[in-house]
Design a protein around this motif. Sequence first.
Motif, PDB file in Angstrom:
ATOM      1  N   LEU A1008       0.840  -1.206   0.000  1.00 40.09           N
ATOM      2  CA  LEU A1008       0.000   0.000   0.000  1.00 40.09           C
ATOM      3  C   LEU A1008       0.869   1.248   0.000  1.00 40.09           C
ATOM      4  O   LEU A1008       0.559   2.239  -0.665  1.00 40.09           O
ATOM      5  CB  LEU A1008      -0.922  -0.007   1.235  1.00 40.09           C
ATOM      6  CG  LEU A1008      -2.000  -1.092   1.233  1.00 40.09           C
ATOM      7  CD1 LEU A1008      -2.718  -1.112   2.580  1.00 40.09           C
ATOM      8  CD2 LEU A1008      -2.986  -0.867   0.111  1.00 40.09           C
ATOM      9  N   TYR A1009       1.938   1.204   0.753  1.00 42.09           N
ATOM     10  CA  TYR A1009       2.819   2.368   0.855  1.00 42.09           C
ATOM     11  C   TYR A1009       3.349   2.774  -0.518  1.00 42.09           C
ATOM     12  O   TYR A1009       3.453   3.958  -0.839  1.00 42.09           O
ATOM     13  CB  TYR A1009       3.977   2.031   1.795  1.00 42.09           C
ATOM     14  CG  TYR A1009       4.880   3.201   2.097  1.00 42.09           C
ATOM     15  CD1 TYR A1009       4.617   4.048   3.165  1.00 42.09           C
ATOM     16  CD2 TYR A1009       5.997   3.464   1.313  1.00 42.09           C
ATOM     17  CE1 TYR A1009       5.432   5.121   3.446  1.00 42.09           C
ATOM     18  CE2 TYR A1009       6.826   4.536   1.582  1.00 42.09           C
ATOM     19  CZ  TYR A1009       6.541   5.364   2.657  1.00 42.09           C
ATOM     20  OH  TYR A1009       7.361   6.438   2.916  1.00 42.09           O
ATOM     21  N   PHE A1010       3.703   1.758  -1.330  1.00 39.99           N
ATOM     22  CA  PHE A1010       4.300   2.082  -2.628  1.00 39.99           C
ATOM     23  C   PHE A1010       3.262   2.125  -3.743  1.00 39.99           C
ATOM     24  O   PHE A1010       3.507   2.732  -4.779  1.00 39.99           O
ATOM     25  CB  PHE A1010       5.382   1.050  -2.974  1.00 39.99           C
ATOM     26  CG  PHE A1010       6.631   1.241  -2.185  1.00 39.99           C
ATOM     27  CD1 PHE A1010       7.605   2.134  -2.610  1.00 39.99           C
ATOM     28  CD2 PHE A1010       6.836   0.569  -0.996  1.00 39.99           C
ATOM     29  CE1 PHE A1010       8.760   2.320  -1.868  1.00 39.99           C
ATOM     30  CE2 PHE A1010       7.979   0.767  -0.258  1.00 39.99           C
ATOM     31  CZ  PHE A1010       8.950   1.641  -0.682  1.00 39.99           C
ATOM     32  N   GLN A1011       2.137   1.491  -3.542  1.00 36.87           N
ATOM     33  CA  GLN A1011       1.167   1.417  -4.619  1.00 36.87           C
ATOM     34  C   GLN A1011       0.283   2.657  -4.643  1.00 36.87           C
ATOM     35  O   GLN A1011      -0.091   3.137  -5.714  1.00 36.87           O
ATOM     36  CB  GLN A1011       0.309   0.153  -4.445  1.00 36.87           C
ATOM     37  CG  GLN A1011      -0.667  -0.117  -5.569  1.00 36.87           C
ATOM     38  CD  GLN A1011       0.050  -0.475  -6.871  1.00 36.87           C
ATOM     39  OE1 GLN A1011       1.187  -0.934  -6.856  1.00 36.87           O
ATOM     40  NE2 GLN A1011      -0.602  -0.199  -7.999  1.00 36.87           N
ATOM     41  N   ILE A1012      -0.014   3.178  -3.486  1.00 41.53           N
ATOM     42  CA  ILE A1012      -0.947   4.308  -3.384  1.00 41.53           C
ATOM     43  C   ILE A1012      -0.140   5.585  -3.240  1.00 41.53           C
ATOM     44  O   ILE A1012       0.965   5.578  -2.688  1.00 41.53           O
ATOM     45  CB  ILE A1012      -1.883   4.079  -2.180  1.00 41.53           C
ATOM     46  CG1 ILE A1012      -2.706   2.816  -2.436  1.00 41.53           C
ATOM     47  CG2 ILE A1012      -2.788   5.260  -1.933  1.00 41.53           C
ATOM     48  CD1 ILE A1012      -3.477   2.351  -1.249  1.00 41.53           C
ATOM     49  N   SER A1013      -0.741   6.689  -3.709  1.00 41.96           N
ATOM     50  CA  SER A1013       0.013   7.946  -3.622  1.00 41.96           C
ATOM     51  C   SER A1013       0.225   8.303  -2.155  1.00 41.96           C
ATOM     52  O   SER A1013      -0.539   7.900  -1.282  1.00 41.96           O
ATOM     53  CB  SER A1013      -0.745   9.052  -4.346  1.00 41.96           C
ATOM     54  OG  SER A1013      -1.793   9.514  -3.546  1.00 41.96           O
ATOM     55  N   GLN A1014       1.272   9.060  -1.926  1.00 45.02           N
ATOM     56  CA  GLN A1014       1.758   9.275  -0.563  1.00 45.02           C
ATOM     57  C   GLN A1014       0.692   9.842   0.366  1.00 45.02           C
ATOM     58  O   GLN A1014       0.622   9.479   1.540  1.00 45.02           O
ATOM     59  CB  GLN A1014       2.969  10.205  -0.619  1.00 45.02           C
ATOM     60  CG  GLN A1014       4.188   9.572  -1.246  1.00 45.02           C
ATOM     61  CD  GLN A1014       4.743   8.433  -0.406  1.00 45.02           C
ATOM     62  OE1 GLN A1014       5.205   8.639   0.700  1.00 45.02           O
ATOM     63  NE2 GLN A1014       4.647   7.227  -0.937  1.00 45.02           N
ATOM     64  N   GLU A1015      -0.164  10.741  -0.126  1.00 42.49           N
ATOM     65  CA  GLU A1015      -1.171  11.345   0.742  1.00 42.49           C
ATOM     66  C   GLU A1015      -2.229  10.326   1.162  1.00 42.49           C
ATOM     67  O   GLU A1015      -2.782  10.401   2.258  1.00 42.49           O
ATOM     68  CB  GLU A1015      -1.860  12.509   0.027  1.00 42.49           C
ATOM     69  CG  GLU A1015      -1.013  13.753  -0.121  1.00 42.49           C
ATOM     70  CD  GLU A1015      -0.016  13.635  -1.263  1.00 42.49           C
ATOM     71  OE1 GLU A1015      -0.135  12.674  -2.051  1.00 42.49           O
ATOM     72  OE2 GLU A1015       0.905  14.467  -1.344  1.00 42.49           O
ATOM     73  N   TRP A1016      -2.478   9.389   0.271  1.00 44.20           N
ATOM     74  CA  TRP A1016      -3.548   8.433   0.556  1.00 44.20           C
ATOM     75  C   TRP A1016      -3.089   7.212   1.342  1.00 44.20           C
ATOM     76  O   TRP A1016      -3.906   6.375   1.698  1.00 44.20           O
ATOM     77  CB  TRP A1016      -4.187   7.951  -0.761  1.00 44.20           C
ATOM     78  CG  TRP A1016      -5.075   9.015  -1.366  1.00 44.20           C
ATOM     79  CD1 TRP A1016      -4.747   9.905  -2.306  1.00 44.20           C
ATOM     80  CD2 TRP A1016      -6.433   9.250  -1.022  1.00 44.20           C
ATOM     81  NE1 TRP A1016      -5.803  10.738  -2.605  1.00 44.20           N
ATOM     82  CE2 TRP A1016      -6.872  10.332  -1.803  1.00 44.20           C
ATOM     83  CE3 TRP A1016      -7.332   8.682  -0.122  1.00 44.20           C
ATOM     84  CZ2 TRP A1016      -8.165  10.848  -1.713  1.00 44.20           C
ATOM     85  CZ3 TRP A1016      -8.616   9.191  -0.062  1.00 44.20           C
ATOM     86  CH2 TRP A1016      -9.033  10.268  -0.846  1.00 44.20           C
ATOM     87  N   VAL A1017      -1.856   7.170   1.616  1.00 44.54           N
ATOM     88  CA  VAL A1017      -1.341   6.013   2.371  1.00 44.54           C
ATOM     89  C   VAL A1017      -2.018   5.916   3.728  1.00 44.54           C
ATOM     90  O   VAL A1017      -2.423   4.832   4.184  1.00 44.54           O
ATOM     91  CB  VAL A1017       0.185   6.120   2.537  1.00 44.54           C
ATOM     92  CG1 VAL A1017       0.703   5.126   3.566  1.00 44.54           C
ATOM     93  CG2 VAL A1017       0.874   5.872   1.214  1.00 44.54           C
ATOM     94  N   VAL A1018      -2.195   7.077   4.357  1.00 49.56           N
ATOM     95  CA  VAL A1018      -2.793   7.075   5.686  1.00 49.56           C
ATOM     96  C   VAL A1018      -4.221   6.537   5.634  1.00 49.56           C
ATOM     97  O   VAL A1018      -4.662   5.788   6.510  1.00 49.56           O
ATOM     98  CB  VAL A1018      -2.713   8.502   6.295  1.00 49.56           C
ATOM     99  CG1 VAL A1018      -3.579   9.484   5.531  1.00 49.56           C
ATOM    100  CG2 VAL A1018      -3.110   8.485   7.756  1.00 49.56           C
TER     101      VAL A1018
END
Lengths: 1224, 305
Positions: A1008-1018
């Motif tokens: 998830l950390y690398f697949q999703i954009s950084q803002e949406w990781v949370v």
Amino acid sequence: LKLSDLDVGWLPQRWWPEQNASFGAGDVLTLESSNRYSQGKPMPFEVLLLVMLGVLVVAAPFLAISALVRHGRLRKEFEIFKADRTKQHGEALRQIAELKARIAEARAGHVGAEGEVKSTDAEVRKETIPLMPAPRPNIERAAAPPPIRTTPPAASPSTPITEKKIEPTLPAEQTPIISPAAKSDGEVKPAEARPKYPPVTIPNPASPPTPIPLAAGARVWTSAPTSAFRVAAPKPTFQERMKTVSTIEELLGANWIQKIGIILLVVGLAMFGVVELGSIGAAGKAAVSFMASIFLLGGGIYLERRDRYRIVGRPCIGGGWALLFFSTFGLYHVEAMRVFRLGAVNLTIDCVLMLIVAVAMAVHTLRYRSQLVTGLAFLLGFTTVALSQDTVYSLSAGIFLAIGLVVIVQKMGWFELEVFGILSSYLNHLYWLYRVIGINGGEGHPFAAYHASVAMLFFYWLVFRVSYVMRKVKSNFEEHISTTAAILNMFLLLGVMKFQSVQPKLAYIALLVLGALEFGFGQLPILKRRREAFVVLTVAGAALMLAAAPAHYAYKDIVPLLWLVAAEVFLAAGIAAKEVVFRRLGLCTGLLVAVYLAGVNFPHLLTARDSGDQIILDSGVFFSVSAIVFYLNVLGIATRWKEFFDGSLDRRILICHSYAGAFAIGAAVWAWCSNAWTAIAFAGVMLVLAGICRRWNLPHVSYQGNLFAIAAIVRLATFNYDLTKEYGHISLRIITVSIVAACFYGISRRVTVREAGHALASAYLHTTAATTLLAVLMWYEANTGWLAALWATFALVLALIDRRFELDELRWQAHALSALVLARCVRVNLYAQETWHGISVRLISLAIVAVIFYAMSRIVRMPEEWRERDFHHIYSWSASGLISLLIWYELQAQPMSIAVAWAVFGLVLFEYGMLRKVAQFRFQSYVVLVAAFARIFFANLTVGEPGEVLGPRIYTIVPMILIFYFVYAQLSMEEFPEERKIGAASGISLPFKSILAYLGTATLTALLYFQISQEWVVTSYAALSFALMGVSLALNRRIFLHQALLLSVGVLARGMAHNIFGASYFTGGDWLRPYLILGCAETSLLASLFFAYRLRNQQEVRWDANLFQTALSYVARRPEQMQFFVAFLLLTFMLAKKMPGGLLTISWGVEGVLIFLFALALQERSFRLTGLGMLLLCVGKVLAMDVWGLQTRDRYLTLILVGSALIGVSVLYNRYRESIRQYL
Amino acid sequence: MKRSVVFVVFFLILGTALAGIFWSARRTKTTHVSSNAILQMTADTQRDITRAPMQMTRISDPREIAIGNDLAQRYTSQIQELTPEEAATEAYVQRVGGALSLRAHRQLPYRFHLIADRNLINAFSLPGGHVFVGEGMLNLMETEDELASVLGHEIEHIDHYHCVERVQLEAKLKGLNLEIVGELLQIPMEFWEAGYQKDEEFEADREGMRLEVSAGYSPFGAVKMFERFAGLCNEETITAADPADELSQLAEQSLTGYFRSHPLPSERLAQARTLIAQEHWEDRKAQRSFHVEYEVHNGKAVKSH
């Protein structure tokens, strides 16, 4: 030798050229030149002097030995004589003492009243006197003995005998004696210095006699010599040493000097007669010579009769006789003194005269019974003959001398003299030969007197040999001297004949004849009582006959065959005649054969083998026959006639025979079998020897078998492994090495004698050798990627055989081979690039190896303790490691697939471990899965193109997540005590089940950390937390609750650090994006309260643990608190960060009201207090900041809204007061 | 769970994994092993941790401008006098930079300086709005869009407080008083040339591209520049002979990557392409040429176009 090479500076210059000419090697004297010397030109004095000195030097040791022996004899005789004298003296003293005692007794008879006392004294004396030690032989050196004191009885005044001290002498051996007094004081003194012996008191009639107890007397006289032995012999004093020196000096000055003088005198006279008296004619010379000899002889006889000059007289007698003999000899033989005309009659006359003189000389000298004198006479006789050797017939004098000497030797038993005679005879002859044929000997220089010389030498030998055979020896010493003479006789004969030999190639005839004669002499019945002579002559004869073989067939291969025949004949004779000498001769001849085979035949064989590959028939036959004979000796003869070979020496020689046989058979193999088949032949011999060893229980044959085993291995290593030829489409290398290896395997348990201590070790060595041979063969045959597979298969076969037949060493060999396989795989196969039908050899070979290793882990035998500790799973671990490495290498084209492949492999291992209930396979799967997890951080998480959703990252990582969870799911279905045991053994708790679950979630989180954009990781983390809560509730697995709570913490950290504070300062200006992202996250967290409320209170709080664990257990017990407060904090800080100053208070107020309502709905006090706290915070902010800082419109809006919120909350409180109280 | 279910699930998962391997093998583009993932996570964490304290100790814009002016005055005194050509080039840079700075978030007095050093292939910025460009860097450029990407990158370092936060950090580390400018003058020029943290570089790249596009330039100017940097920089790609070798190379790369200030050109290039894709700037490929015209009178560039 050239004199010019010597240091001749001391010689007068005028002598030098002549000496150079006469000693030059190239200036060999011919018969003519020798005649020239005899015709008036004298032999140079210096030559003569050198010759004489040489003779003297040669004779000196013998003379010295003779003198010493004689001296010893004389000494012994003297000692005996002295002992007799001393005995007589002691007897006389005893008689005197007895007489005195009788006198005293007679006197005492007058007293009458004291009769009893007298008788008592007499008894005392009688008892005392015999106890006196024997008188000392050497009175001068003897210590004074204690006087025998006889104390008269006090009650017998009628015995007025005065005290007399008898001083008996003591034996020389008793010289170092300790007196009783000194002994009691611990003193040790030399005899001379010691105090006198306690006197033996003769009873004095005037005083009452004191009876001496018999025991006391005995103690006195017996203790003294006993104590003497306790004391170390005193060192010779200075005087004694000086006496010894004086004796030597006396011997030299009074004896030797004059003997040497006589020799020189005789020689001088002889020379004078030969050389200087030429002018007075031959008769004159002879007359002068005779006169001189008679004068010398007469003077000697005269002096000998006077004791004082006897020692001078005897040499003069010897010299006189010698000169007389020479004079007689010169009457015919010496040219300058020749009186008789040349002719047979005159020669006979002269010979008769010489014989008469010799006999007279012998007879006369025998009067003196002095071997030295007689020897001196003969020395001079021989010397004179040596001086005047004109022709070979001149040497005939030597024969007479020899005969005379032999007669004397036989008569007088002077066997030492015979040694001297043998030396003189042969050296005289040698000197004559030297003058005739030169220093190089007779080879190639035939001379006329050859046959006469041979006859003469043979006559010498015969004379002395007959003497040796006929004599009667009285002691071992005489036998030894005789043996020396016998051996000297033989060797000198051989030496001189060798020197004069014109055709050395015919020497074998002489050796054969002489050997036969010697051997024949040895078998004469007369020697039956002289064992030493029999042994000497038999051995010498046998040795000479044996030596004839190489003398005739020099360095030819037939020699050992002849010797072998001889050896067997000797052996047979020894057995038939029960004669150990013959048997040992046979055995030793056998050893000689072995030495010859090794030293001559074998190098010939090697040379022949180097020149070609064909069979070397003659050598093969020789060696084969030799081997058969040697082994027949060991196995047949020694077994059949065991009683003859019981001696340790015989056994040792037979063992040597056995080794000789082994050597011969090895050489025979070398001759018969060339190239590839040599090793097989060696192995065959090994088998045969092993059979022999087993049948006859012979350890040394076992060792020989081992040697052949080594030879076979060496041959294989140095030759067969390099073979490339094929034999019927099969490599010759395979055939030969396999056969040898099969021999090794087959014989391994039968290679030693029964019950041998090292049988097992030997078996291990043999099978190990066989295994090594086959392994190396495989290396030669398939030094490619297939080798590891071949070795592994071989190891499997060994393990299977071990499993079936319980051959312990095979499993160790399998282990060793497996280690090699592993090393080979790691170092070679993993890098193999070749293909087989389009398939990677690396793949196939490593797969085979891995499968075999897995099989080995199941079938290989191990001690039970090891198996319990899972040592056999080293194989399965190795296999798994190999497969993991194989995956890494095979998937190098796309590194991202390696992690998936590892995960798949881990899954398969796990399932296999589950299926077969083998914990080690599960452990291997855990390791592989952890490696796969780590791998994704380096190869999988960053792959893919920007914007690619279902890219490689997804389709490589998602299966791994599934695998992790699947493994976890199976682990959670049942209990696995092995896993707990591992944790207990290591001291570290290894919750494999939890680790797998965490690996799955961690992989998902990373994805998830690398697949999703950084803002949406949370947001994704919050959603994952929600999902995990649900899973935890659905599956009743608390581990997912723990993961959800951890993720919530992560959401808080990530939201605060990245989305609120870490985001770009200028991208958060809009309302949509951060609120949407964090709002979604908060919503997910709040939604998870649905599950959290159902999961709470399922875990007890660990109040007894430390603070951290207590806090963790509390959080796990109340998961809704975590989920709510994370959402609350994110919302609160987001509002604080993003809301403009005026709206912040309003938004916080609204948040507080909403939280309050939410808390009422959920009936959660902590939430309600949070809502109230937020409202109070708003009030504080309004009062502290907003009233003073905001613009008018913002200010009143804030006040209105916050106030409304407070009122609303107050209304709600009032309305639900009772209910709220219930919640408190 | 029944064994049959287990087996079914097992084979399903196995099939999925094997399919993943199969698709990976069919992929034509080879991916390299690297420690980028670890480095990225570390850098993100580090940045997130340091952001909050920086915001809480922020200095005001006037103060930042004053500090920047003093630093720029000190550094420009060390720079040699420009030739007419260089002066015209500097004017050209100022014109492009001025157009970009109008669209920055913070309206600071941005000024652009040329350092006449052909060996200086770099650009850096100071707090308060001063941007310096090396002549070597300009020599690499072919289009004005490339110049705009460089200047936009430096403007964003100033705009996003990277420069001033650096002053804050340096003052904190050396115990300097931010109110006393003289103390800050001890900081050498090389300090500013050394670059920023990776996340700051990435942010400056990203925001610089946005600034560039908003000013009418092509984002492919930045792509071009990163490609050119990649040509100059020998990036190490891991080609290991065995797993142990790969592990050692990864460890080495991780360490050097962590301590490396600027990201690798490939990483920057990847981000630029990602941004272009995200913002749909693919059609903005047209670029203006790097064009400087000037007139010289009495040895001075009196007019540039």
